[in-house]
Scaffold this motif. Structure first.
Motif, PDB file in Angstrom:
ATOM      1  N   ASP A   1       0.797  -1.222   0.000  1.00  0.00           N
ATOM      2  CA  ASP A   1       0.000   0.000   0.000  1.00  0.00           C
ATOM      3  C   ASP A   1       0.833   1.278   0.000  1.00  0.00           C
ATOM      4  OD1 ASP A   1       0.895   0.002   2.597  1.00  0.00           O
ATOM      5  OD2 ASP A   1      -1.045  -0.559   3.465  1.00  0.00           O
ATOM      6  N   ARG A   2       2.180   1.121  -0.022  1.00  0.00           N
ATOM      7  CA  ARG A   2       3.050   2.292  -0.109  1.00  0.00           C
ATOM      8  C   ARG A   2       3.590   2.508  -1.520  1.00  0.00           C
ATOM      9  NH1 ARG A   2       4.043  -0.523   4.252  1.00  0.00           N
ATOM     10  NH2 ARG A   2       5.813  -1.608   3.327  1.00  0.00           N
TER      11      ARG A   2
ATOM     12  N   SER B   1       0.500   4.280  -6.786  1.00  0.00           N
ATOM     13  CA  SER B   1      -0.799   3.762  -7.214  1.00  0.00           C
ATOM     14  C   SER B   1      -1.072   4.072  -8.682  1.00  0.00           C
ATOM     15  CB  SER B   1      -1.915   4.370  -6.353  1.00  0.00           C
ATOM     16  OG  SER B   1      -3.185   3.989  -6.859  1.00  0.00           O
TER      17      SER B   1
ATOM     18  N   ASN C   1      -8.690  -4.755  -2.998  1.00  0.00           N
ATOM     19  CA  ASN C   1      -8.967  -4.595  -1.568  1.00  0.00           C
ATOM     20  C   ASN C   1      -9.704  -3.279  -1.347  1.00  0.00           C
ATOM     21  OD1 ASN C   1      -7.010  -2.541  -1.484  1.00  0.00           O
ATOM     22  ND2 ASN C   1      -5.424  -3.888  -0.652  1.00  0.00           N
ATOM     23  N   ASP C   2     -10.056  -2.990  -0.112  1.00  0.00           N
ATOM     24  CA  ASP C   2     -10.874  -1.813   0.175  1.00  0.00           C
ATOM     25  C   ASP C   2     -10.105  -0.509  -0.013  1.00  0.00           C
ATOM     26  OD1 ASP C   2     -12.883  -3.603   0.788  1.00  0.00           O
ATOM     27  OD2 ASP C   2     -12.527  -3.535   2.947  1.00  0.00           O
ATOM     28  N   ARG C   3      -8.780  -0.535   0.156  1.00  0.00           N
ATOM     29  CA  ARG C   3      -7.984   0.660  -0.102  1.00  0.00           C
ATOM     30  C   ARG C   3      -8.031   1.025  -1.579  1.00  0.00           C
ATOM     31  NH1 ARG C   3      -4.062   2.422   3.530  1.00  0.00           N
ATOM     32  NH2 ARG C   3      -3.980   1.289   5.494  1.00  0.00           N
TER      33      ARG C   3
ATOM     34  N   MET D   1     -11.343   2.562  -2.321  1.00  0.00           N
ATOM     35  CA  MET D   1     -11.414   3.956  -1.875  1.00  0.00           C
ATOM     36  C   MET D   1     -10.821   4.882  -2.943  1.00  0.00           C
ATOM     37  SD  MET D   1     -10.002   5.546   1.726  1.00  0.00           S
ATOM     38  CE  MET D   1      -8.312   4.978   1.429  1.00  0.00           C
ATOM     39  N   GLU D   2      -9.714   4.480  -3.527  1.00  0.00           N
ATOM     40  CA  GLU D   2      -9.107   5.272  -4.605  1.00  0.00           C
ATOM     41  C   GLU D   2     -10.002   5.275  -5.844  1.00  0.00           C
ATOM     42  OE1 GLU D   2      -4.737   5.016  -5.179  1.00  0.00           O
ATOM     43  OE2 GLU D   2      -4.927   3.263  -3.875  1.00  0.00           O
TER      44      GLU D   2
ATOM     45  N   SER E   1     -15.439  -5.145  -3.665  1.00  0.00           N
ATOM     46  CA  SER E   1     -14.071  -5.294  -3.193  1.00  0.00           C
ATOM     47  C   SER E   1     -13.905  -6.546  -2.334  1.00  0.00           C
ATOM     48  CB  SER E   1     -13.701  -4.032  -2.401  1.00  0.00           C
ATOM     49  OG  SER E   1     -12.391  -4.093  -1.908  1.00  0.00           O
TER      50      SER E   1
ATOM     51  N   GLN F   1     -12.442  -4.013   5.444  1.00  0.00           N
ATOM     52  CA  GLN F   1     -11.849  -3.137   6.446  1.00  0.00           C
ATOM     53  C   GLN F   1     -12.932  -2.130   6.823  1.00  0.00           C
ATOM     54  OE1 GLN F   1      -7.640  -2.634   4.358  1.00  0.00           O
ATOM     55  NE2 GLN F   1      -7.641  -1.754   6.408  1.00  0.00           N
TER      56      GLN F   1
ATOM     57  N   ILE G   1     -12.910   1.612   6.537  1.00  0.00           N
ATOM     58  CA  ILE G   1     -12.960   2.142   5.175  1.00  0.00           C
ATOM     59  C   ILE G   1     -14.325   1.856   4.546  1.00  0.00           C
ATOM     60  CG2 ILE G   1     -12.036   1.939   2.836  1.00  0.00           C
ATOM     61  CD1 ILE G   1      -9.317   1.293   4.037  1.00  0.00           C
TER      62      ILE G   1
END
Length: 334
Positions: A225-226, A229, A252-254, A257-258, A278, A282, A285
């Motif tokens: 996640d770092r 993206s 995934n949920d991240r 979100m994007e 997704s 989480q 989120i």
């Protein structure tokens, strides 16, 4: 005067073996009423377990060791540990964890852990992956959680990634979506298996699974996640291209979100123009997105509970990989 198991057995009118089973998680079978009555009598008589003496008799302490492969840093760690700890405490035992990371090897962690003489040892990973355990330690680990031994020598509990992708994709198809893009997690076993289930669902529905759009969420070969993206770039290209999607499945949920933010920049609405779904659930989120996100919840707590059952059983479970199902959490994004 010290209260013994014999004292409790005499008062309860049962055998010493039954008392030991009720208080120490032994193999004796009994009703829950009998177990509770024995515990109440033990408390009334002031019985205190002599852990040192018990360890000498049976060769282990009332402990379950957990080798945590960076697990403590994971947002899902609490779910695995809660499931494991809750089931272990019901047997009057406790969990202690040691984290694997940095320069600490699996061998050194297991050696250190065995000095505490736990009844059994579990190995849990932060994300679904294959782990190459040293051969001499394969027998020391009773169960692997959220991961599997590369040589299949240890009973392993893993999420059914392909099954989850099949289910969520079918959910999108049943909602009338036909042009579904998948922004996936590159380089991860979970991502590979989810892509497999995604394509299978499309094929079963008569949609070209082989020709489906599957795009990496980040520029790195292995997702984290770092990493830089690519989600915004992908969404912009999809919404302005010849195959404008009516649904986007996210790794995934991240990522979801994007995708929400990128879709809004194109003027698209969720779910009217594009449905979004997704994996992971989480909650901090998924439940706070607008609209709240439909996602597949990982079975982490169930894996923890099942791991405890395997570790506390008198007989060792047959070696194999057990796949636990995700749970569909329906919200308003589809």
């Amino acid at each position: 005067m010290t209260t013994s198991l014999n004292d409790i057995a005499a008062r309860a009118g049962v055998s010493v073996k039954t008392v030991s089973g009720a208080l120490h998680g032994g193999s004796a079978r009994m009703s829950e009423d009998t177990r509770q009555r024995i515990k109440e009598i033990a408390e009334e008589l002031g019985y205190v377990t002599n852990f040192a003496a018990r360890s000498m008799r049976q060769g282990w302490m009332p402990l379950i060791g957990l080798v945590a492969d960076d697990l403590i840093t994971s947002p899902f760690a609490t779910e695995i540990i809660r499931g494991l700890d809750g089931a272990v405490r019901a047997a009057d035992m406790a969990v202690f964890a040691m984290t694997l990371g940095g320069h600490r090897s699996v061998a050194s962690i297991l050696d250190e852990m065995r000095r505490f003489r736990p009844r059994a040892i579990a190995y849990a990973a932060m994300y679904h992956k294959s782990v190459d355990l040293p051969p001499e330690f394969a027998d020391a680990v009773g169960v692997m959680i959220n991961c599997r031994d590369a040589n299949d020598r240890v009973t392993s509990l893993v999420p059914d990634e392909a099954g989850a992708a099949l289910e969520i994709t079918n959910y999108l198809i049943d909602a009338g979506r036909r042009n579904i893009a998948f922004i996936n997690l590159p380089g991860l076993l979970a991502g590979d298996l989810r892509e497999l289930g995604f394509r299978q669902a499309l094929d079963h529905a008569g949609i070209d699974g082989a020709g489906a759009i599957v795009l990496p969420a980040v520029s790195k070969a292995i997702y984290n996640d770092r990493a830089h993206s690519l989600v915004g770039t992908h969404v912009h290209a999809l919404m302005n291209g010849p195959r404008r999607p009516d649904a986007i499945l996210c790794g995934n949920d991240r990522v979801a979100m994007e995708a929400y933010a990128a879709l809004r920049r194109t003027g698209a609405t969720i779910p009217d123009d594009v449905a979004v779904a997704s994996f992971d659930n989480q909650v901090e989120i998924a439940s706070r997105l607008d609209p709240p996100l439909t996602t597949m919840a990982l079975p982490h707590r169930a894996m923890g509970r099942q791991a405890a059952q395997i570790l506390l059983a008198e007989d060792r479970a047959p070696v194999g990989v057990q796949k636990l199902p995700f749970q569909l959490v329906e919200r308003a994004s589809v």
